[in-house]
Structures are given as structure tokens and as C-alpha cells.
Design a protein around this motif. Sequence first.
Motif, PDB file in Angstrom:
ATOM      1  N   ALA A  65     -17.379 -26.908   0.947  1.00  0.00           N
ATOM      2  CA  ALA A  65     -18.390 -25.858   1.072  1.00  0.00           C
ATOM      3  C   ALA A  65     -17.708 -24.563   1.484  1.00  0.00           C
ATOM      4  CB  ALA A  65     -19.459 -26.249   2.098  1.00  0.00           C
ATOM      5  N   GLY A  66     -18.371 -23.454   1.208  1.00  0.00           N
ATOM      6  CA  GLY A  66     -17.825 -22.143   1.541  1.00  0.00           C
ATOM      7  C   GLY A  66     -17.727 -21.275   0.300  1.00  0.00           C
ATOM      8  N   SER A  67     -17.975 -19.986   0.474  1.00  0.00           N
ATOM      9  CA  SER A  67     -18.000 -19.065  -0.666  1.00  0.00           C
ATOM     10  C   SER A  67     -16.632 -18.511  -1.029  1.00  0.00           C
ATOM     11  CB  SER A  67     -18.959 -17.896  -0.375  1.00  0.00           C
ATOM     12  OG  SER A  67     -18.561 -17.211   0.802  1.00  0.00           O
ATOM     13  N   THR A  68     -15.614 -18.749  -0.179  1.00  0.00           N
ATOM     14  CA  THR A  68     -14.261 -18.290  -0.483  1.00  0.00           C
ATOM     15  C   THR A  68     -13.284 -19.441  -0.254  1.00  0.00           C
ATOM     16  OG1 THR A  68     -13.784 -17.522   1.770  1.00  0.00           O
ATOM     17  CG2 THR A  68     -14.837 -15.946   0.263  1.00  0.00           C
ATOM     18  N   PHE A 113     -29.273 -32.764  12.035  1.00  0.00           N
ATOM     19  CA  PHE A 113     -29.400 -31.482  12.723  1.00  0.00           C
ATOM     20  C   PHE A 113     -28.433 -30.445  12.160  1.00  0.00           C
ATOM     21  CE2 PHE A 113     -28.139 -28.540  16.124  1.00  0.00           C
ATOM     22  CZ  PHE A 113     -29.381 -28.022  16.483  1.00  0.00           C
ATOM     23  N   ALA A 114     -27.306 -30.891  11.616  1.00  0.00           N
ATOM     24  CA  ALA A 114     -26.239 -29.996  11.154  1.00  0.00           C
ATOM     25  C   ALA A 114     -26.692 -28.953  10.136  1.00  0.00           C
ATOM     26  CB  ALA A 114     -25.078 -30.815  10.591  1.00  0.00           C
ATOM     27  N   PRO A 115     -27.570 -29.291   9.153  1.00  0.00           N
ATOM     28  CA  PRO A 115     -27.969 -28.270   8.170  1.00  0.00           C
ATOM     29  C   PRO A 115     -28.618 -27.029   8.773  1.00  0.00           C
ATOM     30  CG  PRO A 115     -28.532 -30.450   7.363  1.00  0.00           C
ATOM     31  CD  PRO A 115     -28.080 -30.617   8.778  1.00  0.00           C
ATOM     32  N   VAL A 116     -29.141 -27.160  10.012  1.00  0.00           N
ATOM     33  CA  VAL A 116     -29.713 -25.990  10.682  1.00  0.00           C
ATOM     34  C   VAL A 116     -28.636 -24.924  10.887  1.00  0.00           C
ATOM     35  CG1 VAL A 116     -30.837 -25.182  12.788  1.00  0.00           C
ATOM     36  CG2 VAL A 116     -31.453 -27.401  11.814  1.00  0.00           C
ATOM     37  N   LEU A 117     -27.386 -25.358  11.020  1.00  0.00           N
ATOM     38  CA  LEU A 117     -26.274 -24.436  11.245  1.00  0.00           C
ATOM     39  C   LEU A 117     -25.748 -23.833   9.943  1.00  0.00           C
ATOM     40  CD1 LEU A 117     -24.336 -26.604  13.860  1.00  0.00           C
ATOM     41  CD2 LEU A 117     -26.033 -24.816  14.286  1.00  0.00           C
ATOM     42  N   GLY A 118     -26.233 -24.307   8.808  1.00  0.00           N
ATOM     43  CA  GLY A 118     -25.796 -23.759   7.525  1.00  0.00           C
ATOM     44  C   GLY A 118     -25.422 -24.846   6.545  1.00  0.00           C
ATOM     45  N   VAL A 119     -25.239 -24.444   5.292  1.00  0.00           N
ATOM     46  CA  VAL A 119     -24.908 -25.397   4.229  1.00  0.00           C
ATOM     47  C   VAL A 119     -23.579 -26.085   4.504  1.00  0.00           C
ATOM     48  CG1 VAL A 119     -24.291 -25.579   1.780  1.00  0.00           C
ATOM     49  CG2 VAL A 119     -26.268 -24.220   2.474  1.00  0.00           C
ATOM     50  N   ALA A 120     -22.587 -25.317   4.967  1.00  0.00           N
ATOM     51  CA  ALA A 120     -21.266 -25.895   5.230  1.00  0.00           C
ATOM     52  C   ALA A 120     -21.349 -26.993   6.281  1.00  0.00           C
ATOM     53  CB  ALA A 120     -20.294 -24.807   5.675  1.00  0.00           C
ATOM     54  N   GLY A 122     -23.986 -28.747   7.114  1.00  0.00           N
ATOM     55  CA  GLY A 122     -24.724 -29.865   6.544  1.00  0.00           C
ATOM     56  C   GLY A 122     -23.863 -30.707   5.616  1.00  0.00           C
ATOM     57  N   THR A 123     -23.010 -30.055   4.836  1.00  0.00           N
ATOM     58  CA  THR A 123     -22.113 -30.765   3.920  1.00  0.00           C
ATOM     59  C   THR A 123     -21.099 -31.597   4.686  1.00  0.00           C
ATOM     60  OG1 THR A 123     -22.350 -28.989   2.291  1.00  0.00           O
ATOM     61  CG2 THR A 123     -20.473 -30.459   2.026  1.00  0.00           C
ATOM     62  N   VAL A 124     -20.513 -31.009   5.728  1.00  0.00           N
ATOM     63  CA  VAL A 124     -19.554 -31.737   6.565  1.00  0.00           C
ATOM     64  C   VAL A 124     -20.240 -32.933   7.227  1.00  0.00           C
ATOM     65  CG1 VAL A 124     -18.181 -31.606   8.680  1.00  0.00           C
ATOM     66  CG2 VAL A 124     -18.035 -29.784   6.980  1.00  0.00           C
ATOM     67  N   GLY A 127     -20.778 -35.816   4.695  1.00  0.00           N
ATOM     68  CA  GLY A 127     -19.520 -36.510   4.419  1.00  0.00           C
ATOM     69  C   GLY A 127     -19.091 -37.398   5.576  1.00  0.00           C
ATOM     70  N   THR A 128     -19.243 -36.890   6.793  1.00  0.00           N
ATOM     71  CA  THR A 128     -18.887 -37.663   7.990  1.00  0.00           C
ATOM     72  C   THR A 128     -19.739 -38.919   8.106  1.00  0.00           C
ATOM     73  OG1 THR A 128     -18.261 -35.609   9.123  1.00  0.00           O
ATOM     74  CG2 THR A 128     -18.667 -37.546  10.490  1.00  0.00           C
ATOM     75  N   LEU A 129     -21.038 -38.781   7.858  1.00  0.00           N
ATOM     76  CA  LEU A 129     -21.950 -39.921   7.969  1.00  0.00           C
ATOM     77  C   LEU A 129     -21.602 -41.010   6.961  1.00  0.00           C
ATOM     78  CD1 LEU A 129     -24.509 -41.254   9.101  1.00  0.00           C
ATOM     79  CD2 LEU A 129     -25.822 -39.974   7.377  1.00  0.00           C
TER      80      LEU A 129
END
Length: 368
Positions: A65-68, A113-120, A122-124, A127-129
Motif C-alpha cells: 500500500a502507498g501512493s509512492t 480497527f486498523a482501517p480507521v488509520l488509513g488504507v495502508a 488496514g492492508t498491513v 496481511g498480519t491476520l
Amino acid sequence: MHKIISEFYRIFIRPIDPGLFITKYALKSIAACAVSLGLAYLMGMSGKHMQWCGYGSVALVLFRAGSTLAKRKIVAVILGLLLICLVPVSTFIGNYTFALEIYLFLLAFGVFFAPVLGVAAGTVGLGTLIVNLLALTSPDTFIAGLQRSGAIFFGASVVYIFIFHLWPLRPEKILNRAGSVALTDIGDYFRAVASSGGSHKDLQQLAEIHERTVESVRRYRGFMEAMNVDPVKDLGSYEGPSALYALLVRMIEAVVGLSNSRQFADHSAVFSDMRFIFSDIAGKSSVAFDVLAAKLSTGKGDVNLKEIDDGIADLESRLLRLGAYKRDDGLRDEFLEAWGAIYGLRNLSLEFAEMNKLCCSGGACSVR
């Protein structure tokens, strides 16, 4: 079969540049995992450890994830560290039913809860789960968990070096090319609106080009989603894929608004001189689409907005001096049509300026 081929052509081959970039993106991911497993095999890694090497490789490939490129590196490192630290714990806790349930609840809570902090984030989290669920369902000793972490570290490291250093592919480059194609399609739609005579054939053609333009912008959004790029993260700034996406949508709306008064009171001879000036400004605006599309793709080019703005200001002055809005001889409706067309061009010019700022945020450029 024909429908499948047509859909593949529509999404991946047209436009050529972004379509091939996405294909290259997928091939690079597969190649990275293959290299990781190949090296693990050559080093004599056992089958059960190669399995975890594969998990580490696939996790870093899928959950990017990430735009750059720089942001994607950070996300990859965070994901890798979380897997290396948590897999031994998950492997050991999997032996104890009660502890497993509590641990799984805490892990799932954190992931949701992670997606509340952003797409990145949430993606991490996802993957961790997934990787830790694999560890929980195959419990073993803590030492075995550490060995799994070592295999994950090996696979993730090989993939990291491969996709970020040996064969880097910048997501901003893919999205800029896709945005450039979308902007070119909007320019084609604008030209069709400006030249439309209002006949049934013209209106049918306008509808087809409009549909193609909307599809082009949707494709850009699809590329963002395919690369796990947050569609709203940089919405309030003049940089990033989300800002470009919002601007492309606004430019379509500006052209649609212009199409509602595109004829510029063509049934009234009083406005004939202004219609000629309007057509000239529309021609210059169509060129601006091409220049901005090229600048978005290559970072090079220069757009002359001053001439367009001066022409629009001149049209507004001429229209007000005509005073048609005060007259009762049937010119009031024509005045409203003409004013709507000029307002549409003015709105489009403002979007040109916004697009130019966005293009400039990625490199040196100027506006005369």
C-alpha cells in the motif's frame, strides 16, 4: 470468449501505457515470489520452512500500500516486522485453547480497527491476520515459531530487494499515465461538446464519448484500488492520486455543465460576434487538455491559461455591455444561454489551473 477478449482489451490494452504497467506490476509480483522460493530451494531450506518462506514472500507482494515507492517501502518493512515478531507467539499460543481465543480476539480487534488509520494500516493489518491465522492453526513449539520467522524473514527480504530495488515499479508513474489517458478522453468529450450541432446523431455521439470518458476515470479509480492506494488521503492537497482523481471527476462535471449551454444562443444574430470569440476560446481550451495530459504523463510542457482567462473576461464584458438581460425584446433567454456557456468555460478554466498546480507539484513547470 469474444466478450472476455473485449473486456480484457478495454481494461488492459486500451489505454496501452497504464494497461501494460498493470500487467508488468502483476508479472513482477509473481517473479519476485518465484525468485524467493528458488533461492530458498538452492540454499537447501526444508519443505516445511519453504512453506513459510512462501508466506512471507506472498504477504509482502499482496499486501502493499502507498501512493509512492518510498511509502510502499515503509509499509512493507512494517508488515515484515509484525510477521517476524508475531508468528512465534502465534505458533506457541496455538497449543492452548483458552489463550488462543483471547489472543485471536485481540488480534482480530486490532486488524478491524486498523482501517480507521488509513488504507495502508488496514492492508498491513489484513496481511498480519492471515499469516498469523496460518500459524495459529498449525501450533508448535516457540523454537519452531522462531524458525518460521526466520523463513518469513528470508522470503520477505528477497521479495523486498527484488520489487523495490532490482525491479522497482513506481505506482505514481502508473497512476499518472492512467490519469493522462483519462484527461485526454475528457478533452475528446469537450471537443465533441464544443462542435456539437444539436442533431440526433451529434447527441448520440456525445453520449458515447461521455460514457467512454466516465469509464476512463473509473479505470483510474480501479488502478488505485488494485494498488491499495487511499482514494481520499490527499484529497485536500494539490498532490497525490486522490487529488488527481477528484480533479478528473470535477473536470467531467465542468464539461457536462458546458454541454447544457453549448449552442451559445445560436438562433440569435445579436450574439454572432461573441459566438466566434467563444469558439476561438474553446479551441484554445481543447489544446490545454492535450498539454496538461502530456505534462501529467511526462512532467514536461507548458499551458497558457492567461490567454484563455483574458478571452473569457472579454466575453463577459461584451455580454454585459450588450445589456440583453435588461431588454424585453426576447433576448433575455438568449442572454442566459450565452452566460451559461461563458460560465461553463470559466469553470473549466479554473479546473485547468487546479490541474496545472497538481502537475507542478511533481516537478518544475510554469504558467505564462
